[in-house]
Scaffold this active site. Structure first.
Site, PDB file in Angstrom:
ATOM      1  N   PRO A  92       0.841  -1.210   0.000  1.00 57.96           N
ATOM      2  CA  PRO A  92       0.000   0.000   0.000  1.00 57.96           C
ATOM      3  C   PRO A  92       0.876   1.261   0.000  1.00 57.96           C
ATOM      4  O   PRO A  92       1.867   1.325   0.726  1.00 57.96           O
ATOM      5  CB  PRO A  92      -0.798  -0.120   1.305  1.00 57.96           C
ATOM      6  CG  PRO A  92      -0.770  -1.583   1.649  1.00 57.96           C
ATOM      7  CD  PRO A  92       0.539  -2.109   1.141  1.00 57.96           C
ATOM      8  N   GLY A  96       3.368   4.493   5.084  1.00 55.65           N
ATOM      9  CA  GLY A  96       4.430   4.130   6.022  1.00 55.65           C
ATOM     10  C   GLY A  96       4.981   2.728   5.871  1.00 55.65           C
ATOM     11  O   GLY A  96       5.740   2.265   6.731  1.00 55.65           O
ATOM     12  N   GLY A  98       6.826   1.620   3.254  1.00 53.28           N
ATOM     13  CA  GLY A  98       8.054   1.538   2.461  1.00 53.28           C
ATOM     14  C   GLY A  98       7.839   1.268   0.990  1.00 53.28           C
ATOM     15  O   GLY A  98       8.745   0.755   0.316  1.00 53.28           O
ATOM     16  N   SER A  99       6.665   1.646   0.461  1.00 54.02           N
ATOM     17  CA  SER A  99       6.433   1.360  -0.971  1.00 54.02           C
ATOM     18  C   SER A  99       7.467   2.080  -1.837  1.00 54.02           C
ATOM     19  O   SER A  99       7.997   1.503  -2.800  1.00 54.02           O
ATOM     20  CB  SER A  99       5.018   1.756  -1.395  1.00 54.02           C
ATOM     21  OG  SER A  99       4.826   3.136  -1.231  1.00 54.02           O
ATOM     22  N   SER A 100       7.805   3.310  -1.480  1.00 55.09           N
ATOM     23  CA  SER A 100       8.764   4.071  -2.276  1.00 55.09           C
ATOM     24  C   SER A 100      10.176   3.493  -2.121  1.00 55.09           C
ATOM     25  O   SER A 100      10.902   3.309  -3.111  1.00 55.09           O
ATOM     26  CB  SER A 100       8.704   5.535  -1.833  1.00 55.09           C
ATOM     27  OG  SER A 100       9.817   6.217  -2.289  1.00 55.09           O
ATOM     28  N   ASP A 141      15.025   2.895   5.759  1.00 56.22           N
ATOM     29  CA  ASP A 141      13.988   2.172   4.997  1.00 56.22           C
ATOM     30  C   ASP A 141      14.598   1.395   3.832  1.00 56.22           C
ATOM     31  O   ASP A 141      14.266   0.222   3.610  1.00 56.22           O
ATOM     32  CB  ASP A 141      12.946   3.162   4.458  1.00 56.22           C
ATOM     33  CG  ASP A 141      12.108   3.802   5.563  1.00 56.22           C
ATOM     34  OD1 ASP A 141      12.380   3.531   6.748  1.00 56.22           O
ATOM     35  OD2 ASP A 141      11.188   4.569   5.233  1.00 56.22           O
TER      36      ASP A 141
HETATM   37  C1  MEV Z   1       9.931   6.864   7.438  1.00 52.30           C
HETATM   38  O1  MEV Z   1       9.552   5.548   7.060  1.00 52.30           O
HETATM   39  C2  MEV Z   1      10.933   6.805   8.564  1.00 52.30           C
HETATM   40  C3  MEV Z   1      11.432   8.167   9.040  1.00 52.30           C
HETATM   41  O2  MEV Z   1      12.225   7.905  10.205  1.00 52.30           O
HETATM   42  C4  MEV Z   1      12.251   8.883   7.988  1.00 52.30           C
HETATM   43  C5  MEV Z   1      13.614   8.240   7.736  1.00 52.30           C
HETATM   44  O3  MEV Z   1      14.124   7.480   8.576  1.00 52.30           O
HETATM   45  O4  MEV Z   1      14.180   8.547   6.678  1.00 52.30           O
HETATM   46  C6  MEV Z   1      10.264   9.059   9.473  1.00 52.30           C
END
Ligand code: MEV
Length: 305
Positions: A92, A96, A98-100, A141
Site C-alpha cells: 500500500p 508508512g 516503504g512502498s517508495s 527504509d
Molecule cells: C519513514 O519511514 C521513517 C522516518 O524515520 C524517515 C527516515 O528514517 O528517513 C520518518
C-alpha cells in the site's frame, strides 16, 4: 528483460528519532514491489506504474521529472538511460510501509544488477534515488527493503537481528496517506524549537532501541511489545500521532503484545506485535475499529528475484 523485487518494511522502533541520530529496528514485510526493465532506443527512460505511464527525455532535469517516477529515472540514468521500466506493487502506497523505498531497491536490483539481499551497491543506489524525492531520508527504509529479515540500523549502516520466528505483525491502516518529507520537516522544526525536550525523548528512544534488540535476541515478545508501546508514547510527544492512529493503537493494545504507529505517522499505519495466540483477536479488534488490516511475517526475504 531483467527483474528484481523487494519487500516493503515496517519500523518496530526508532522512526523520526533515527533522522536525529538514534538507531532503529526495522523488518521487511510480506508485500513486495517488482521492477522489470528492458532496453529502449535512445537515452530516454520510460516508466510504467500504478501512477501512470511517463517518459523522461535524456535532456530533462531530474528535478522536473514527476516525483512518483523520479527515483526510478534516477536509477535508470545511473545505468546510462535508454530503458523501459515497469513497476508493480502490492505494498500500500503512502502509508508508512516503504512502498517508495522498496521501489528504489527493486529498481536498483533490476537495473544495476547485484540483486542480492544487502548488496551495498544496490542499497547506496536506492538511497540516492530515494533522496531525489526525500532529501532527509535516513537510509533506514532502503536498508530494510534491501536486506530483508529484521535489521538494526544505526549511523548509516545495518546489521541483521535475530528475531523469534513465531512473531508476526498485524498491520492496520488509518486509510490516510501522508508525505514523509513533510512530517519529517515538521519534526525538525519541533526539535529546533524545543531542543531540550526533544533531546530527552531522543535519549529515551535510543535506550528503548537497545532494550528492544535485547528482547529480540532473547525472544521475549512481552518485553518487545512493551518497548514498542513506550516508543509510541515518545512519537505522540513529538506530534506525529493523531486521533486515527491513537484509536487503532488503543484497539490493538489489549489483544497484542504492543502497538504503535510505523513510519512517518500523521495518518499511515499502525503495527501490533503478535504471534499465533493473539493474531486473530488483534485483527478483529483493529477491523472493529474501522481499519483495513492484514497480518504480515516479521522479516520477509529482501531484495531478490
Ligand atoms: C519513514 O519511514 C521513517 C522516518 O524515520 C524517515 C527516515 O528514517 O528517513 C520518518
Amino acid at each position: 528483460m531483467r527483474a528484481a523485487s523487494a519487500p516493503g518494511k515496517a519500523i518496530l522502533l526508532g522512526e523520526h528519532f533515527v533522522v536525529h541520530g538514534t538507531g532503529a529496528i526495522l523488518c521487511a514485510i510480506g508485500r513486495r514491489v517488482r521492477v522489470t526493465c528492458s532496453p529502449l532506443g535512445g537515452g530516454a527512460v520510460r516508466v510504467r506504474s500504478a501512477y501512470g505511464d511517463g517518459v523522461a527525455a535524456a535532456s530533462e532535469a531530474i528535478s522536473s521529472v514527476p516525483a512518483h517516477h523520479r527515483p526510478v529515472v534516477q536509477v535508470a540514468r545511473e545505468a546510462g538511460g535508454g530503458l523501459d521500466v515497469s513497476v508493480e506493487s502490492d505494498v500500500p502506497a503512502g502509508v508508512g510501509l516503504g512502498s517508495s523505498s522498496a521501489c528504489c531497491v527493486a529498481a536498483a536490483g533490476a537495473i544495476l544488477g547485484g540483486a542480492a539481499p544487502g548488496a551495498p551497491a544496490a542499497i547506496a543506489a536506492a538511497l540516492r534515488a530515494e533522496r531525489t524525492v526525500f532529501a532527509a531520508a535516513s537510509g533506514a527504509d532502503t536498508a530494510a527493503c534491501a536486506a530483508g529479515g529484521v535489521i538494526s540500523f544505526s549511523g548509516g549502516s545495518h546489521e541483521a537481528c535475530e528475531a523469534p520466528a513465531r512473531a508476526s505483525l498485524v498491520v492496520a491502516s488509518t486509510g490516510r496517506a501522508h508525505t514523509t518529507a513533510d512530517v519529517v520537516a515538521s519534526v525538525r522544526r519541533r526539535a529546533e524549537s524545543d531542543a531540550a525536550a526533544f533531546g530527552a525523548l531522543r535519549e529515551r528512544v535510543a535506550g528503548l532501541v537497545g532494550d528492544a534488540r535485547a528482547a529480540l535476541r532473547s525472544g521475549d515478545l512481552v518485553a518487545l511489545g512493551r518497548h514498542m508501546a513506550e516508543n509510541q508514547e515518545c512519537l505522540a510527544r513529538i506530534g506525529v500521532s493523531d486521533a486515527g492512529i491513537d484509536r487503532l493503537v488503543r484497539a490493538a493494545s489489549a489483544p497484542s503484545y504492543g502497538a504503535k504507529l510505523t513510519g512517518a505517522g500523521r495518518g499511515g499505519c499502525v503495527i501490533a506485535l503478535v504471534d499465533e495466540s493473539n493474531s486473530a483477536r488483534t485483527l478483529d479488534a483493529v477491523r472493529g475499529a474501522g481499519a483495513e488490516a492484514f497480518e504480515s511475517v516479521m522479516g520477509a526475504r529482501g531484495l531478490g528475484a
